[in-house]
Write an enzyme that holds these catalytic residues in place. Sequence first.
Site, PDB file in Angstrom:
ATOM      1  CE1 TYR A  74     -40.169  40.899  22.947  1.00  0.00           C
ATOM      2  CE2 TYR A  74     -40.225  39.902  20.751  1.00  0.00           C
ATOM      3  CZ  TYR A  74     -40.326  39.777  22.134  1.00  0.00           C
ATOM      4  OH  TYR A  74     -40.581  38.554  22.690  1.00  0.00           O
ATOM      5  CG  PHE A 126     -18.382  24.218  33.682  1.00  0.00           C
ATOM      6  CD1 PHE A 126     -17.419  24.655  34.569  1.00  0.00           C
ATOM      7  CD2 PHE A 126     -19.584  24.914  33.617  1.00  0.00           C
ATOM      8  CE1 PHE A 126     -17.644  25.769  35.380  1.00  0.00           C
ATOM      9  CE2 PHE A 126     -19.802  26.033  34.419  1.00  0.00           C
ATOM     10  CZ  PHE A 126     -18.830  26.458  35.296  1.00  0.00           C
ATOM     11  CB  THR A 127     -21.005  23.128  37.612  1.00  0.00           C
ATOM     12  OG1 THR A 127     -20.807  24.445  37.084  1.00  0.00           O
ATOM     13  CG2 THR A 127     -19.878  22.798  38.585  1.00  0.00           C
ATOM     14  CG  ASP A 217     -17.933  25.521  27.318  1.00  0.00           C
ATOM     15  OD1 ASP A 217     -17.798  26.743  27.085  1.00  0.00           O
ATOM     16  OD2 ASP A 217     -18.257  25.092  28.440  1.00  0.00           O
ATOM     17  CE  LYS A 260     -17.657  32.051  32.692  1.00  0.00           C
ATOM     18  NZ  LYS A 260     -19.113  31.838  32.729  1.00  0.00           N
ATOM     19  NE  ARG A 384     -15.979  25.410  40.826  1.00  0.00           N
ATOM     20  CZ  ARG A 384     -17.036  25.866  40.137  1.00  0.00           C
ATOM     21  NH1 ARG A 384     -16.892  26.456  38.988  1.00  0.00           N
ATOM     22  NH2 ARG A 384     -18.245  25.710  40.609  1.00  0.00           N
ATOM     23  CG  PHE A 450     -21.207  25.009  43.255  1.00  0.00           C
ATOM     24  CD1 PHE A 450     -21.729  24.035  42.427  1.00  0.00           C
ATOM     25  CD2 PHE A 450     -20.947  26.269  42.727  1.00  0.00           C
ATOM     26  CE1 PHE A 450     -21.986  24.306  41.088  1.00  0.00           C
ATOM     27  CE2 PHE A 450     -21.189  26.543  41.394  1.00  0.00           C
ATOM     28  CZ  PHE A 450     -21.729  25.563  40.572  1.00  0.00           C
TER      29      PHE A 450
HETATM   30  N1  F0G Z   1     -18.853  26.661  30.436  1.00  0.00           N
HETATM   31  C1  F0G Z   1     -17.782  27.003  31.162  1.00  0.00           C
HETATM   32  C2  F0G Z   1     -16.456  26.381  30.876  1.00  0.00           C
HETATM   33  C3  F0G Z   1     -17.919  27.934  32.205  1.00  0.00           C
HETATM   34  O1  F0G Z   1     -16.849  28.262  32.920  1.00  0.00           O
HETATM   35  C4  F0G Z   1     -19.188  28.489  32.478  1.00  0.00           C
HETATM   36  C5  F0G Z   1     -19.368  29.429  33.565  1.00  0.00           C
HETATM   37  C6  F0G Z   1     -20.274  28.102  31.676  1.00  0.00           C
HETATM   38  C7  F0G Z   1     -20.058  27.192  30.660  1.00  0.00           C
HETATM   39  C8  F0G Z   1     -21.660  28.613  31.903  1.00  0.00           C
HETATM   40  O2  F0G Z   1     -21.773  29.925  31.532  1.00  0.00           O
HETATM   41  O3  F0G Z   1     -22.197  31.170  33.659  1.00  0.00           O
HETATM   42  O4  F0G Z   1     -22.652  32.203  31.436  1.00  0.00           O
HETATM   43  O5  F0G Z   1     -24.108  30.406  32.290  1.00  0.00           O
HETATM   44  N2  F0G Z   1     -18.535  29.562  34.499  1.00  0.00           N
HETATM   45  C9  F0G Z   1     -18.590  30.490  35.598  1.00  0.00           C
HETATM   46  C10 F0G Z   1     -17.407  30.259  36.488  1.00  0.00           C
HETATM   47  C11 F0G Z   1     -19.878  30.536  36.312  1.00  0.00           C
HETATM   48  O6  F0G Z   1     -17.340  30.935  37.534  1.00  0.00           O
HETATM   49  O7  F0G Z   1     -16.549  29.452  36.181  1.00  0.00           O
HETATM   50  P1  F0G Z   1     -22.740  30.988  32.269  1.00  0.00           P
END
Ligand code: F0G
Length: 458
Positions: A74, A126-127, A217, A260, A384, A450
Amino acid sequence: MKHKKSWAEPYRIKMVELLKMTSEKDRKKAIKEAGYNTFLLKAEDVYIDLLTDSGTNAMSDMQWSALMTGDEAYAGSKSFYNMEKAIQKYYGYKYIIPTHQGRGAENILSKILIKPGDIVPGNMYFTTTRLHQELAGGTFADIIIDEAHDPKNLHPFKGNVDLDKLDALVKKHGSKKIPYISIATNVNMAGGQPISMANLKELRAYTQKHGIRIIHDMTRVAENAYFIQQREEEYKNKSVMEIVKEICSLTDGATMSAKKDALVNIGGFMATNEWDVYEEARNMVVVYEGLHTYGGLAGRDMEAIAVGIKESLDDNHQHARVGQVEYLGHKMMEFNVPIVLPIGGHGIFVDAKEFLPHLTQDQFPSQSLAAEVYIDSGVRTMERGIVSAGRKADGTNYYPKLELVRFTMPRRVYTQAHMDVIAESIANVYDRRHKIKGLKMVYEPKYLRFFQARFEKL
Ligand code: F0G
């Protein structure tokens, strides 16, 4: 005569995963049931899954072996220290907080650094990143160069920051209202486009003068480094590994989705060079993720990340990775399919505005096109465009300039023959593009719509 050297993979296949083949009739039924949202399809009904490059990587034999050495204590697990060591060695950040994935790190970092009323400039949104900035009371401001919003512009570094846009914000709000600049390496929403080292250095000089942090990021930092090596004269003899370290050295902290570039299926972290920020993050991670030496991850996940980081920085890996994406892009261009140029790092982005000029943005052209591609071949892609962009705090829709369908490439997963099938499928859909109808949204969730929105055909 000298023949060109191809981008072939620096690995071979040891195990395969069998896929279900479906008929067009099956797929029409499945996508209707999924409300014309590719996120709501069952994965087993998908043939080639290009929904995302996130967590869909194939791990190496070395990563799978590392899983077995995971220390599941842990607190203070050996695996945490292995991951921490890899991050410090290859990225150079001082203090590391593990999180279950990227958005876990974004949540903690945004809560610590952003005060209500703050402005957070960034090289395109980014979303999840922007949502966490907004939930913390901040307002995102796009300072990416204009070229990034034009799918046809061939600028080699469409991820660059427009320093005049930034300077205007600093003059208007004052640097005290700007806790940090949010810099993504290989900008996802722009089509996987890199920022140049020259631009990052200029930005660094500017932010140092004004006492503003840069938060990185670094989700796709290795792909960005590869483009710097290919396109920036000064870096052509440097390795991806060296370039990545230099990029990180120009920033003050980072959030990372290891799902990624780091070649794993789950995981992430927050990094900072500031003791105070680390101290607070170490407190906060316990509330939202888990203890500061596991942050929502199993010991084995952290072992796989430690190995994956190193593998991701191999020049031959990046050459094959980006080479495969370029192969697909060139194939699509042979069929006259409009795509975002230059071809990006993690996928091909089809320009739905140009593909379906008879649809307005309110008829969700990208959403509709993604559904049509699935029906044609079982290839799953992602919207997108306006659906991903969501609504502003005042409830009105964002209308993004880019209306795209993303064909995202999982790392080390698909073959060149798969690329041919994908390109032929989009070509088929292109041939009957005039018959494609728009959609109407019949269910809209409050956050990140989305993922779960549902649609019906017009
Ligand atoms: N920043 C970027 C540029 C991303 O592409 C993503 C995730 C995140 C942050 C967030 O990371 O998913 O580990 O919480 N992108 C995925 C995509 C979901 O399909 O582009 P996460």
